[in-house]
Motif scaffolding. Structure first.
Motif, short mmCIF file in Angstrom:
data_model
loop_
_atom_site.label_atom_id
_atom_site.label_comp_id
_atom_site.label_asym_id
_atom_site.label_seq_id
_atom_site.Cartn_x
_atom_site.Cartn_y
_atom_site.Cartn_z
N PRO A 31 0.81 -1.23 0.00
CA PRO A 31 0.00 0.00 0.00
C PRO A 31 0.84 1.26 0.00
CG PRO A 31 -0.94 -1.61 1.50
CD PRO A 31 0.37 -2.18 1.03
N THR A 128 2.38 -0.09 10.73
CA THR A 128 2.36 1.25 10.14
C THR A 128 2.63 2.35 11.15
OG1 THR A 128 -0.04 1.44 10.43
CG2 THR A 128 0.75 0.53 8.35
N TRP A 373 -4.38 2.82 8.82
CA TRP A 373 -3.57 3.59 7.86
C TRP A 373 -4.23 3.62 6.49
CZ3 TRP A 373 -0.92 3.02 3.26
CH2 TRP A 373 0.04 3.99 2.98
N VAL A 374 -4.71 2.46 6.04
CA VAL A 374 -5.35 2.40 4.73
C VAL A 374 -6.63 3.24 4.72
CG1 VAL A 374 -6.54 0.89 3.10
CG2 VAL A 374 -4.37 0.16 4.11
N ASN A 377 -5.82 6.92 4.53
CA ASN A 377 -5.34 7.38 3.23
C ASN A 377 -6.38 7.27 2.13
OD1 ASN A 377 -2.24 8.06 3.32
ND2 ASN A 377 -2.52 6.33 4.69
N LEU A 378 -7.32 6.35 2.28
CA LEU A 378 -8.41 6.28 1.30
C LEU A 378 -9.29 7.51 1.34
CD1 LEU A 378 -9.53 2.53 1.47
CD2 LEU A 378 -8.45 3.70 -0.46
N TRP A 511 -5.59 6.89 -3.91
CA TRP A 511 -4.85 5.91 -4.68
C TRP A 511 -5.51 5.70 -6.05
CZ3 TRP A 511 -4.70 1.97 -0.10
CH2 TRP A 511 -3.79 2.44 0.86
#
Length: 511
Positions: A31, A128, A373-374, A377-378, A511
């Motif tokens: 990622p 992370t 974390w994902v 950031n999404l 992303w």
């Protein structure tokens, strides 16, 4: 540790679990591949691309306090797949790290230790909360360090029946131990582990002193290869050896003086954060439980136990003496975690069960941090504003323009697509090698003055070093020409006609 010449393999269930864990460790790094380049990655890439050694400058255009093998690896990676390909290298390295950690644990204490050490290693390495994006010396070096552990133990395993193979393993251990230092100069734990495990084995008469000297000699010979290649390259390239020494080691003592002279608020704040992460990732619990059970570890594996304590001392000193306490410092403790888990996770009774529970908690912490974390950031919650500033300058700059960023954000320089006539891309080398900013001020007043100047850090920072002279030079030679993200001022050289950079600082990075 069982000593035999036959290459024994763990049970098939262990091999499958280790393989799956290694794959997951690699995938958990991916990622971060989609996140823009980080400051250190950008700086190393700029150094590598402009690398032309000089007698008094290891890298020429830019200055960085890192060994040549690291910059050479960055340069090779950049040539193969671009600036971010080094992250792929790091991801593959994480998989190899898990395999090396499992093999090390298997040689120490068998299948159960191998399985749980693999889990613990993958969990703390990919958490992370430490760093799941940037690929630099720490994440690139630790697989090599643990590989050195593995080969040192293999040398002892085969010593009785195949001494020649033992010599080869010892030489490989020394080579990897020194190669790790070439990626991060404080990563000496591969050499420390090999030295102590050999010494204690000889003192306890597990091996003869004759075997000790032979294996130690082979390890030193292996270690001499990367060191000799680096020194030989310097001689061929015309770089003075004192320049190599100062860049890699001499500057570090200078840097500690610089850090000590500044206000301690920011480093202490990062140190507190580092301590919290140290606990939250499970690293502190793994190391702490090993120390609680050190008498058991000594009774079962005395040489590996003493070597683990030596590794803990060296790794711990590296974190403390680093001075700045950035989160990736904790990656330097991963080799210690590997050994602590290996020595206790396979123990019978409550000792082993507690360590296995801790490894499970570390895996849970890794999973939670990865999901958070994902998700963060999404939603684009933390846009890469420095990249936006650099790209906004790139949009209005001409190809021959140059740029200098005050405050050491190499990612702004990289994103702008421009070169910097100022050799310092990081703040610490600037404060150490140009303490009064005489070189920077002289540059701003010269014919080589950068077209663009970004004040990424307030001039009153670091005790206001060089502030009056810097402000006077900007007033004489530059005019305010826009504002970067974070309300950081942008100046343009007087007499130059360019558009005003207008970064969209609130645009989410998706992303």
């Amino acid at each position: 540790m069982t000593r035999t010449s036959r290459f024994t393999l763990p049970e098939i269930g262990t091999r499958r679990l280790v393989g799956l864990t290694a794959l997951l460790a690699m995938l958990l790094r991916f990622p971060g591949l989609m996140w823009p380049i980080r400051p250190d990655e950008a700086g190393f890439t700029l150094v590598a691309r402009a690398w032309h050694p000089e007698p008094d400058s290891l890298y020429g255009t830019y200055w960085v306090d890192r060994p040549p093998p690291l910059i050479a690896l960055i340069k090779l990676s950049d040539m193969i797949g671009g600036a971010l390909f080094i992250r792929v290298v790091a991801a593959v390295g994480c998989a190899l790290l898990v395999i090396a950690a499992a093999r090390t644990a298997y040689l120490v204490a068998g299948d159960r230790a191998a399985r749980w050490t693999a889990v613990a290693t993958a969990a703390v390495t990919t958490n992370t909360m430490i760093d799941s994006v940037a690929a630099k010396g720490e994440i690139l070096g630790i697989p090599i360090v643990v590989g050195s552990f593995w080969l040192a133990l293999e040398a002892l395993r085969v010593l009785d029946l195949t001494p020649r193979r033992a010599m080869v393993f010892a030489a490989g251990s020394g080579l990897l131990g020194m190669l790790a230092i070439g990626l991060k100069q404080n990563m000496a734990t591969g050499l420390a582990f090999g030295g102590f495990v050999l010494l204690v084995s000889a003192l306890r008469r597990t091996i003869s002193w004759s075997a000790f000297w032979k294996l130690a000699g082979a390890a030193l010979l292996g270690a001499a290869i990367p060191l000799g290649l680096t020194i030989g390259w310097c001689l061929v390239a015309g770089v003075h050896l004192e320049t190599l020494w100062y860049t890699v080691y001499g500057f570090r003592s200078h840097a500690l003086d610089v850090i000590a002279s500044d206000e301690a608020g920011a480093p202490l704040g990062r140190a507190r954060q580092l301590a919290i992460i140290f606990v939250a990732t499970g690293m502190a619990l793994i190391i702490g439980w090993f120390l609680v059970n050190i008498r058991h570890a000594w009774r079962t594996q005395p040489a590996a136990t003493v070597a683990a304590l030596a590794v803990l001392a060296v790794d711990g000193a590296g974190v403390v003496l680093g001075g700045s306490y950035w989160r990736p410092y904790l990656l330097g403790l991963v080799p210690t975690v590997v050994l602590c888990a290996a020595l206790v996770a396979g123990a019978p009774g409550v000792r082993g069960r507690v360590m296995r529970v801790i490894a499970g908690l570390a895996a849970f912490s890794c999973l939670v941090s990865a999901v958070g974390w994902v998700a963060n950031n999404l939603t684009g919650a933390e846009p890469p504003t420095e990249i936006y500033t650099g790209r906004a300058i790139k949009d209005v700059a001409e190809p021959d323009d140059t740029i200098t960023v005050y405050g050491g954000r190499a990612d702004i320089v990289f994103a702008s697509g421009l070169s910097s006539p100022y050799e310092h891309l990081w703040s610490l080398p600037m404060r150490g090698n140009d303490p009064g900013l005489e070189d920077l001020v002289a540059l701003l007043r010269s014919d080589e003055a950068p077209t663009w100047f970004v004040g990424q850090v307030d001039f009153t920072s670091w005790n206001g070093t060089g502030q009056p002279a810097l402000e006077a030079a900007l007033a004489d030679r530059y005019e305010r020409h826009g504002t970067g993200c974070g309300e950081h001022p942008i100046w343009l050289l007087k007499g130059v006609d360019r558009g005003v950079p207008t970064p969209d600082c609130d645009h989410p990075w998706l992303w």
